[in-house]
Structures are given as structure tokens and as C-alpha cells.
Scaffold this active site. Structure first.
Site, PDB file in Angstrom:
ATOM      1  N   SER A 242       0.783  -1.227   0.000  1.00 56.43           N
ATOM      2  CA  SER A 242       0.000   0.000   0.000  1.00 56.43           C
ATOM      3  C   SER A 242       0.817   1.280   0.000  1.00 56.43           C
ATOM      4  O   SER A 242       0.318   2.329  -0.412  1.00 56.43           O
ATOM      5  CB  SER A 242      -0.947   0.008   1.207  1.00 56.43           C
ATOM      6  OG  SER A 242      -0.208  -0.092   2.416  1.00 56.43           O
TER       7      SER A 242
ATOM      8  N   HIS B 229      -5.722  -3.206  -2.135  1.00 60.57           N
ATOM      9  CA  HIS B 229      -5.324  -2.248  -3.169  1.00 60.57           C
ATOM     10  C   HIS B 229      -5.266  -2.879  -4.556  1.00 60.57           C
ATOM     11  O   HIS B 229      -4.864  -2.218  -5.519  1.00 60.57           O
ATOM     12  CB  HIS B 229      -3.981  -1.629  -2.813  1.00 60.57           C
ATOM     13  CG  HIS B 229      -4.016  -0.819  -1.563  1.00 60.57           C
ATOM     14  ND1 HIS B 229      -4.310   0.530  -1.547  1.00 60.57           N
ATOM     15  CD2 HIS B 229      -3.834  -1.168  -0.257  1.00 60.57           C
ATOM     16  CE1 HIS B 229      -4.294   0.970  -0.300  1.00 60.57           C
ATOM     17  NE2 HIS B 229      -4.010  -0.043   0.502  1.00 60.57           N
TER      18      HIS B 229
ATOM     19  N   LYS C 147     -12.043   1.399  -0.812  1.00 59.68           N
ATOM     20  CA  LYS C 147     -11.179   1.952  -1.848  1.00 59.68           C
ATOM     21  C   LYS C 147     -11.911   1.931  -3.187  1.00 59.68           C
ATOM     22  O   LYS C 147     -12.666   2.834  -3.484  1.00 59.68           O
ATOM     23  CB  LYS C 147      -9.856   1.187  -1.852  1.00 59.68           C
ATOM     24  CG  LYS C 147      -9.146   1.315  -0.502  1.00 59.68           C
ATOM     25  CD  LYS C 147      -7.947   0.444  -0.361  1.00 59.68           C
ATOM     26  CE  LYS C 147      -7.230   0.693   0.951  1.00 59.68           C
ATOM     27  NZ  LYS C 147      -8.027   0.347   2.158  1.00 59.68           N
TER      28      LYS C 147
END
Length: 395
Positions: free
Chosen positions: A183, A211, A242
Site C-alpha cells: 500500500s 489495493h 477503496k
């Protein structure tokens, strides 16, 4: 003053940076997340968000959340184990399992609580958990809660991973846990090589796709799909905060393991269930990921452009292969100063200092969305290059 208060009365590190005028945290945003946001009465370019798909302000997701709020209310007032399971919770889990090509999945209220709860639950005494030494803090905390023997290997160093595995009993439960996309640095785990070692040493494998989801693989299924190793990964973890424009997380795997987690994972059965609005938003985002592959293409178009522009401008960006672009500063105080100067010139970036990185690896982190334009990237590169040259970080 009590003993607890005395313990912390000398903690003044934040105040030192506040007094210097470079404190970079808890900056207030007064608008929707997007490529530009309102802060302090003016707009700034947002290069500090993990909303890779650019969906946080999408009206379809907002409408889905509103409809769920109207139908189910604001919350469930209980855990999934008891009174807090809605039909849309199970709908989301079934769709996530199918999306990740796994038997089943459970969803939790945060991504952090997924790693924390799952790792504490699935490996125990006489068993082993093996982590990359740059795994996310949630993985670190989860392994600390486990009674398993905890081991780690040097970042993406497959020889070191094999050195660790060689020493372990062949028949013992051994779980390798790794971020698919790291990340802070933006580089990828070497999943094909890890899978080979997993098979060679009779291990299991869990991959954190926080991610990777929405970014890599077919329709954004993640790094496991990107490398073609989904069938060899036992547990796939992901987040909604996200690419999926919501809040929460999930773990997907085989039927028996998920059944065990559903009845034993403490952060699942002792936490209040995710809100109806957040759950509906995640469902709608999952549908958009699958129906709009052009969104993922747009993300990679702007990512590849930005990677080239930052390299051409002379920045040190390491081994990133993702929309996460680290700009190395290698000095903690200067990292804060760069962040402040960038903000003053209309660019929001995030500072990364210990414990999120090694002291010699401090950086500012640029993150891209599918909705960023090349013109916005150009503005960001220009501003940041000026600052890095002024501070003597690059020439």
C-alpha cells in the site's frame, strides 16, 4: 494526575510539527471525494485518495445507499451473529464469492477487522503464520492476536521466504499472508513464486487484495486473478473502502473455512454489522466494476502516463507497478514540509513516515483514480517537481 495521564504527558511529537506549521494529518474536506476537493475554502487536486475507480461520488452508488437507508434504516443495532444480518448482507457475500471464484465469503464492518479477526482465528498453537515484512498494519495486528508462531521474511525476497519455510514441520498448518499490492510502495507481491513455494512446502496462502480490487485482473478481480493463481490462493481478502466506494471488508475462500469463520471469528460475531447504506453502496460498486471495464482501462491509461511523467521528471519512485506512486524523500521532517508546500500550491498528497515505512524510506504517496485527467497529472508533476528541486531532493 493519574499514572495513565503521567505516562503520556510528555508525548508532544505532533505538537512539534504543529508549531512548525507542517502538521499533515486530519485535514478537513468539505466536499465529495473526487479528483478535486474543497478544503479550507478552496479546491485542491486530490492525489491522496484510495478511490482508484473514482466511484465515491457516483450518483448510482449514492442513490443505492439512499434507498437502503429508506428501506432498512440507519443501522442494524447488533452483530451479524444475532439480529444484524440483512438480506443484502448475504446478497453481497454471495456476489463477492462468485466474483472472486470462491465457494463463499463473509463481510465485516472494516477491512482492518477482517485481517485482525481472520488471522487470530484460523491459525493457533503449534501452527505457523509467515508474513512479508512490509505487510499492512492490520495483518501485523491480526498475527499478534494469534497463538501461532509468527515468522516473517524480507520484502518480496523469495529466497528468504524459502529459508523460513525449510525449517518448518511439513505436516503443520502454515499460513503465508501477503499484500497483493503493497500500500505504500505500490509494488506487487510475487504471487506466482509464492504459490510455487506454498506447494513445495505444503502451506496455505492468504492474499490481501485491498489495493488490488478494482485495479488488477479481469474486471478488477485483483492481483490473484491478474497472475492467474486464484485457485491456488486459499483465502482472498478485500475492502470496500477503496475501489468499492463504501466501508467494510470481506474474506472469501472454501466452504468449510468460511463456515468456521462465520461461527468463530471474533471481529465478525462480536461487532455490529455493516450499515445498510454501506452494504448497498458496495453492491452497486461491485455491479459497476463488472459492467464498466472501461473504468479500469481509464485508470491504467492515466497510471501509465503518470508513471512515465514522474520518472521523466527525475523522481525516485521505486518498483511501483500500480496507481500508487511513491515519491521518495528519505527524510521525515522534509517529508512533512513537502506535504505542506504541495498543499499550499493546490496539491493534496500523503506523507509516509515510520512506522508505515523504514526511517530511511520516507516518502510522499501519490494515488490515482480512473477519473483523473492527464492535465491534472501534469499539474501535479509540475508542482511537485518545483518543490522537490527547491528542497534539494531531486535536481
Amino acid at each position: 494526575m493519574g499514572q495513565l495521564q503521567k505516562k503520556f504527558e510528555t508525548y508532544r511529537d505532533p505538537q512539534k510539527f504543529m508549531e512548525a506549521g507542517v502538521y499533515p494529518y486530519f485535514r478537513e474536506i468539505t466536499s465529495k471525494q473526487g479528483t478535486e476537493v474543497e478544503m479550507g475554502g478552496h479546491k485542491v487536486l486530490m492525489f491522496g485518495s484510495n478511490a482508484y475507480t473514482g466511484l465515491t461520488g457516483d450518483q448510482r452508488i449514492i442513490d443505492a445507499a439512499k434507498a437502503a437507508l429508506d428501506k432498512y434504516g440507519s443501522g442494524c443495532a447488533g452483530s451479524r451473529f444475532l439480529n444484524g444480518t440483512l438480506d443484502i448482507h448475504r446478497q453481497l457475500e454471495k456476489e463477492l464469492a462468485a466474483f472472486e471464484h470462491k465457494d463463499d465469503a463473509i463481510s465485516l464492518s472494516t477491512g482492518f477487522s477482517v485481517n485482525q479477526g481472520v488471522l487470530a482465528c484460523v491459525v493457533g498453537r503449534g501452527e505457523y503464520i509467515i508474513c512479508d515484512d512490509r505487510d499492512h498494519a492490520s495483518i501485523v495486528d491480526g498475527r499478534r492476536l494469534s497463538f501461532a508462531t509468527q515468522l516473517h521474511y524480507k520484502h518480496n525476497d523469495m529466497a528468504d521466504l524459502e529459508r523460513v519455510l525449510q525449517k518448518l514441520p511439513k505436516e503443520a498448518v502454515k499460513l503465508i499472508v501477503v499484500d497483493g499490492v503493497f500500500s505504500m510502495e505500490g509494488d506487487l507481491a510475487k504471487l506466482p513464486e509464492i504459490v510455487e513455494l506454498k506447494k513445495k512446502y505444503n502451506c496455505s496462502l492468504m492474499v490481501d487484495e485491498a489495493h488490488g480490487l478494482g485495479v488488477f485482473g479481469d474486471h478488477g478481480r485483483g492481483v490473484c486473478d491478474y497472475f492467474g493463481v486464484t485457485d491456488d490462493v486459499d483465502l482472498i481478502m478485500g475492502t470496500f473502502s477503496k475501489s468499492m466506494a463504501s466501508i467494510g471488508g470481506f474474506i472469501a475462500g472454501d466452504m468449510d473455512t468460511i463456515n468456521f469463520l462465520r461461527h468463530n471469528c471474533r471481529s465478525y460475531i462480536f461487532s455490529a454489522s455493516n450499515t445498510p447504506a454501506a452494504t448497498a453502496a458496495a453492491i452497486e460498486a461491485l455491479h459497476i466494476l463488472q459492467s464498466e471495464p472501461e473504468r479500469q482501462k481509464a485508470l491504467w491509461d492515466v497510471t501509465n502516463y503518470a508513471l512515465q511523467e514522474f520518472r521523466n521528471a527525475g523522481f525516485e519512485i521505486g518498483d511501483t507497478e500500480s496507481p500508487i506512486i511513491p515519491l521518495y524523500v528519505r527524510d521525515a521532517e522534509k517529508t512533512f514540509l513537502v506535504t505542506k508546500l504541495a498543499f499550499d500550491r493546490g496539491v493534496f498528497i500523503n506523507p509516509v513516515i515510520p512506522p508505515a515505512c523504514a526511517p530511511q524510506d520516507t516518502l510522499v504517496r501519490v494515488a490515482l483514480m480512473a477519473t483523473h485527467t492527464k492535465e491534472q497529472v501534469d499539474r501535479g508533476v509540475e508542482v511537485l517537481k518545483q518543490i522537490f528541486v527547491e528542497q534539494g531532493i531531486i535536481k
